[in-house]
Design an enzyme around this catalytic site. Structure first.
Site, PDB file in Angstrom:
ATOM      1  CB  SER A  97      24.009   6.184  -2.407  1.00 22.44           C
ATOM      2  OG  SER A  97      24.213   4.796  -2.791  1.00 22.44           O
ATOM      3  CB  ILE A  98      28.347   3.990  -0.632  1.00 23.70           C
ATOM      4  CG1 ILE A  98      29.910   3.654  -0.495  1.00 23.70           C
ATOM      5  CG2 ILE A  98      27.845   2.649  -1.232  1.00 23.70           C
ATOM      6  CD1 ILE A  98      30.442   2.443   0.320  1.00 23.70           C
ATOM      7  CE  LYS A  99      25.782   0.025  -4.491  1.00 20.14           C
ATOM      8  NZ  LYS A  99      26.605  -1.101  -5.133  1.00 20.14           N
ATOM      9  CG  ASP A 100      27.130   9.703  -5.279  1.00 17.08           C
ATOM     10  OD1 ASP A 100      26.187   9.017  -5.803  1.00 17.08           O
ATOM     11  OD2 ASP A 100      26.878  10.385  -4.402  1.00 17.08           O
ATOM     12  CB  ALA A 135      28.076   6.329 -10.607  1.00 20.48           C
TER      13      ALA A 135
END
Length: 1164
Positions: A165-168, A171
């Site tokens: 995911s791009i959310k790494d 985060a």
């Protein structure tokens, strides 16, 4: 946005042509007007005709992977980078034309073929840890999907990040920034993150790397694949209910802040407000795209949930390209961002609906989204997104999630628009593939799920009509009424509405006038951007400033497509209640935004400026060229439509504005907008709910609403501990409690497979009707009681009938006495029972009255109890009254002694029925009402339905038919279709309006939870006003306003009725010698007793309220409030303020009202 903006050098034209959603959007790339695109599914062919695009390994366009080069680029546009120093590219960029329609512009873009990118050495095999390989994802060439030869489509493969995911990116960045700022410490701090799924996985991964415990909170909608990923890193995962309103305390986003407030070692990620979110993309994704395309990117496409991707990446690309890169933001149908940007809908009026694509879109505007970086938007349906995912998997070998499908669909549509506008110029679109399809194997790539949701090729798009409506221009050209009237001027003898076209135009113009009135901006618009130290809750609908006790909550961006998810639970509704006091048992209620009228600088518009009959008639003559009279000139003549429309406006202007927040005069107020729409529909259909054949829908809906209300009324209050939350195919609010009732066998639960008859059967035994007003409902209750006491009365009449006596409180509604006169009972046979100081019936007094009637040879047959009396708002002691009714049973006329029945107990809950919707308030006020034989409930009062909307309910099935049936042969033929559904013979009338529909429609909008929030809010407002008055009794001031004890509580507050006196300054000193306003402990007294006050002084007090009300209406000319006054229980006139709804109200608004009353009364 401070972090992002700090990275933009002063003087940069970040705005330039980009002046936000309301500014110019006409810079190059053909995005002007693009927000109206609502095309059907894209051509899913393997490639454009005549094109052959190799999607082999060379299409994975990898950037220079040396970490030091990437790091340099991530420092911002000023950092040195060998890939950015290509002078030819820079020269071409600076010389390129902005206007894409200029076909004479020289094509300065160099085609970005995959083989033109230099091959670089692979990254080191040993990366150190997982975090070291976050970002630097390759580009995937999707140009074969492009609709134009001159437009390339490239996609960042963000699903190749460690957790897929791009959310790494965010985060790692947000947690690292928190560490550097000293906010968190490994081994001590627990990281808490609310998430729709992907951010939770990424936070879990980063916490595992850095040594933090973590708690991830998501909703039940989150896929099992994502939940498993979050658990896999060793932390705690909390699954909250889905479908909750954004302001609900158990909404998954709100749980994050709640946990952090309760635990000092917890740190919330707060991804929807944390400005390190867009900063992460500004320092990583943006520079990567610029490097990988060698500065040739012309358009960036990305949807938004938190908005971090489109904000941070868009900000970087615009800065480094001197605003030449344009940003297109797709938004799923159901999200509110499109309406806010493209149609300029204010944040407090936005209304979201359900959609299936996860991780994108929103039901409010997040703080991390800066729409000034967005040049255009496109609305995309679930089916379009999901079918594009399937196209990508089958043609590009990319297994991606729904937000990827949405982005690529938008990129394909953009390619078609760019190719159409400027076929001679080359464009490079870059989009993102945010997450992996492995997270959605049970949904997007599951045929059964797709079939259930209508996403197959051969099915119509379930959101197509909504999408078309969403994208439709707000102003539809049509002939104006004035233009039409010009054509009619020569036809004096014809009605101005003789043609369908003219009638259509007139009705649309009339509807506009009525809508503007009902949703009046000066009354209902809230000020969510105002600052100040307010106790008012700032709701999720806006970014209200100030030091509020409530949290600005962020809503789930993955709402279920649920018809019971309320669009009115958020602050987006114009008449959403405004709260500033405890509505849910503690703290401020975050469901409602700050009231506009709370701002002292905001003028209070008039509730009414009372005019004489002559002045009203003069207004019609002057403005509409007509008189009120119909007797002269053949009824007035054929007035043109513009005059008729003006007559509508005059009527509204000269009437009391019952929708005004300070219309506090009656037990009703302005209507709920959904209910108003229902009223308009029933008026337009103009039918009658007597037989099924002329009103099939309305007949079924009335049955359903009656069953629902009976289920609520007859539920055991001890079993009602919470309000059911709206979910698909759930039980109605109180069915789960009814199923365990000892009074009945367990009932089946209605489901999608059950028939409507089965659903109604789930309710307890009951009968009922919608009737024209609470007085008529009380009449039905007394008629039902008489029918049980003397079944032959309806045929025989009063001759030879026993003497029947009814009992009501001395505070009961006068309709009981009127009913006795109408039904032949005689008003003398309605006995008034003494009430206590609060206005509640005294049980001992009732029992004495019943015994006296029996001693006189009469038959006590009816007790009318009240749930919230008209003046004082008192609730009678229903448990004791029921016991007395049971104890004094009697033998009905014509029955044997062993057929004794208890006295019929009726509860007039016309005013207080809304309290049934709150488990807390129900237990406090309505205990025992569920044991009554019949009930009056007026939804047109505190539920704000249009007048009239009243119900009679009884626990005796078939009793209304048995009492009233006449079997009229021309209506109720037994051999007609569906005759068993006819409701008409239950009624004492022939014709009845379809009043159930408006309530049904509003219930579908709000759900049980919406009603609960509203009644608890308005009850809290009453408590707050009482506290203000009592506080100034004790301290002479409240909230900084010095009233010197000029307001005194006249009666105990009950329901939302607040009764008080205003004492002019000249009387305060003299009155203080005779009254006690505080007790020995210094606590304020409520009510203040006037025992011992001289008659002359009481007479002076008696005249104050009428004079102040007159000044409010006429003398002051401001009409700032409309409040009733009353003499009661031997007390001089006091103000009787009632709160039938909380729209536009807060403690601050009520305080302003008290100050205005003080200004108008000081000189009396």
């Amino acid at each position: 946005m401070s972090a992002v903006r700090a990275a933009v050098p002063p003087g940069s034209s970040k705005g330039g042509a980009l002046r936000g959603p309301h500014g110019s959007r006409s810079r190059g790339g053909g995005l002007s007007g693009f927000h109206r695109l609502h095309a059907s599914n894209p051509d899913r062919s393997r490639g454009a005709p005549g094109r052959s695009v190799d999607l082999g390994e060379e299409s994975l366009l990898s950037q220079n992977s040396e970490r030091e080069t990437s790091a340099a680029a991530s420092q911002g546009p000023g950092a040195s980078s060998s890939l950015e120093s290509d002078e030819n590219v820079d020269a071409e960029r600076s010389n390129s034309k902005i206007n894409t329609n200029d076909t004479t512009a020289e094509n300065t873009q160099t085609t970005l073929e995959s083989e033109s990118v230099p091959q670089t050495s692979p990254p080191p095999f040993a990366a150190g840890n997982t975090g070291a390989v976050v970002g630097n994802t390759p580009l995937l060439d999707l140009s074969r999907l492009s609709k134009a030869e001159n437009v390339k489509i490239l996609a960042k493969m963000e699903f190749l990040n460690p957790t897929g995911s791009i959310k790494d990116r965010i985060a790692l960045h947000m947690i690292s920034r928190a560490e550097s700022e000293g906010k968190i410490k490994p081994g001590v701090t627990t990281i808490v993150a609310s998430t729709s799924g992907n951010t939770g996985c990424s936070v879990a991964m980063v916490c595992a790397l850095k040594g933090y415990d973590y708690i991830v909170i998501t909703s039940k909608k989150c896929s099992e694949e994502k939940r498993g990923s979050m658990r896999a890193f060793g932390g705690q995962v909390i699954i909250a209910d889905d479908g909750l309103a954004a302001d609900h305390p158990e909404h998954y986003v709100n749980l994050e802040s709640t946990l952090c407030e309760q635990n000092e070692n917890y740190f919330g990620i707060d991804q929807y407000e944390n400005q390190h979110n867009p900063e992460a993309y500004y320092t990583s994704l943006g520079p990567e795209i610029w490097q990988q395309t060698r500065g040739r990117v012309t358009h960036f496409v990305a949807g938004g949930s938190t908005g971090g991707t489109v904000t941070g990446t868009g900000a970087y690309l615009k800065h480094v390209s001197d605003n030449q890169v344009q940003v297109l933001m797709p938004d799923p149908v159901g999200s509110v961002i499109f309406e806010h940007w493209a149609k300029h809908v204010p944040e407090n009026e936005l209304q979201a609906s359900g959609y299936k694509v996860e991780g994108v879109g929103k039901d409010s505007i997040p703080g991390t989204l800066d729409l000034s970086f967005v040049d255009a938007m496109i609305s995309v349906t679930d089916k379009q997104s999901i079918q594009m995912c399937q196209t990508l998997s089958s043609t590009a070998g990319a297994l991606v999630g729904g937000s990827s499908g949405l982005n690529v669909y938008a990129a394909v549509e953009l390619s078609k628009e760019l190719g159409r506008q400027n076929p001679s110029r080359e464009f490079t679109i870059v989009t993102v593939l945010p997450d992996s399809g492995l997270k959605y194997l049970s949904k997007i790539y599951n045929q059964t799920w797709c079939e259930e949701n209508g996403f197959m090729d051969d099915e119509c798009d379930p959101q197509d009509e909504v999408n078309r409506s969403r994208c439709r221009d707000t102003a539809v050209p049509r002939a104006s009424a004035t233009e039409v009237d010009d054509d009619l001027a020569a036809e004096e003898n014809k009605s101005p509405l003789f043609s369908r076209e003219v009638a259509n135009a007139f009705l649309k113009d009339a509807a506009d006038i009525l809508t503007e009135y009902a949703a009046a901006e000066d009354v209902h618009v809230v000020d969510d951007t105002s600052g100040g130290n307010s106790n008012s809750g700032n709701g999720s609908g806006g970014g209200g400033g100030g030091n509020s006790n409530s949290n600005n909550s962020n809503s789930n961006n993955e709402q279920e497509d649920n018809d019971e998810t309320s669009p009115l639970l958020s602050s987006s509704s114009y008449n959403a209640p405004i709260v500033s006091t405890t509505a849910l048992g503690g703290g401020t209620n975050p469901a409602f935004p700050r009231a506009k009228l709370a701002d002292p600088a905001t003028p209070i518009p008039p509730v009414i400026t009372l005019a004489s009959p002559e002045e009203i008639d003069a207004a019609y003559r002057e403005r509409a060229s007509m008189s009120l009279s119909l007797l002269a000139n053949g009824g007035g003549g054929s007035h043109t439509t513009d005059k008729l429309l003006e007559a509508l406006k005059v009527t509204l202007d000269m009437s009391a504005r019952t929708h005004h927040p300070l219309f506090l005069n009656q037990l009703y107020s302005g209507v709920d907008p959904i209910g108003l729409a229902g009223e308009w529909l029933t008026a337009a259909t103009n039918t009658n709910v007597h037989t099924y054949e002329v009103a099939p829908v309305f007949t079924l809906i009335e049955r359903e609403v009656l069953a629902k209300m009976a289920s609520i009324w007859l539920a055991d209050p001890d079993e009602v501990t919470s309000v059911a939350k709206p979910t698909t195919n759930r039980k109605s609010s109180f069915q789960k409690f009814l199923s365990s009732s000892e009074a009945a066998d367990p009932m089946p639960t209605p489901s999608a497979e059950n028939s409507l008859d089965d659903a109604v059967a789930c309710a307890p035994p009951h009968d009922g009707l919608f009737v024209p007003g609470g007085s008529i409902s009380n009449m039905y209750g007394m008629l039902l009681a008489r029918h049980r006491a003397d079944p032959e009365y309806v045929n025989r009449g009063a001759y030879g009938a026993p003497r029947l006596v009814a009992f009501v409180s001395d505070q009961a509604h006068y309709s009981f006495s009127k009913t006795a006169g109408v039904m032949g009972l005689g008003r003398d046979n309605v006995w008034s029972v003494e009430s206590d100081a609060s206005g509640a019936m005294i049980p001992d007094a009732l029992e004495r009255s019943i015994e006296k009637a029996v001693a006189e040879g009469a038959t006590p047959f009816f007790v009318g109890a009240t749930a919230a009396t008209t003046v004082m708002g008192a609730f009678d002691p229903f448990v004791s009254i029921r016991e007395i009714c049971d104890r004094h049973s009697f033998t009905p006329a014509g029955a044997s002694e062993d057929e004794r029945v208890p006295i019929w107990m009726h509860v007039d809950a016309a005013w207080g029925g809304m309290y049934f919707m709150s488990p807390k308030l129900r237990k406090q006020t309505l205990r025992g009402a569920e044991r009554a034989d019949s009930l009056t409930w007026n939804p047109h009062k505190m539920m704000n339905m249009p007048l009239t909307c009243s119900v009679i309910l009884t626990r005796e099935p078939g009793s209304l038919q048995a009492m009233n049936a006449s079997n009229a042969a021309y209506l109720f033929q037994p051999d007609k279709n569906f005759v068993e559904y006819d409701l008409g013979d239950r009624s004492i009338q022939c014709g009845r309006k379809a009043d159930a529909f408006k309530l049904w429609l509003a219930w579908k909008a709000k759900g049980d939870l919406g009603w609960c929030l509203e009644v608890e809010h308005v009850n809290a407002l009453g408590e707050g006003l009482e506290r203000m008055i009592m506080d100034q009794q004790a301290t002479s001031s409240v909230a900084g306003c010095s009233f010197e004890g000029r307001f005194l509580m006249a009666t105990p507050r009950s329901c939302t009725n607040v009764c008080f006196w205003y004492i002019p300054p000249r009387l305060v000193g003299e009155l203080d010698m005779h009254i006690v306003t505080v007790d020995s402990m210094g606590e304020p007294v409520s009510p203040v007793s006037l025992v011992g006050v001289p008659d002359e002084l009481r007479s002076e007090i008696d005249g104050v309220a009428p004079k102040i009300k007159d000044r409010m209406q006429r003398m002051a000319g401001d009409g700032s409030a409309l409040i009733g006054f009353q003499r009661n229980k031997g007390l001089p006139n006091f103000f009787r303020l009632v709160l039938p709804g909380g729209k536009g109200l807060s403690d601050e608004v009520l305080l302003r009202m008290l100050k205005r009353m003080d200004e108008l009364g000081k000189d009396l």
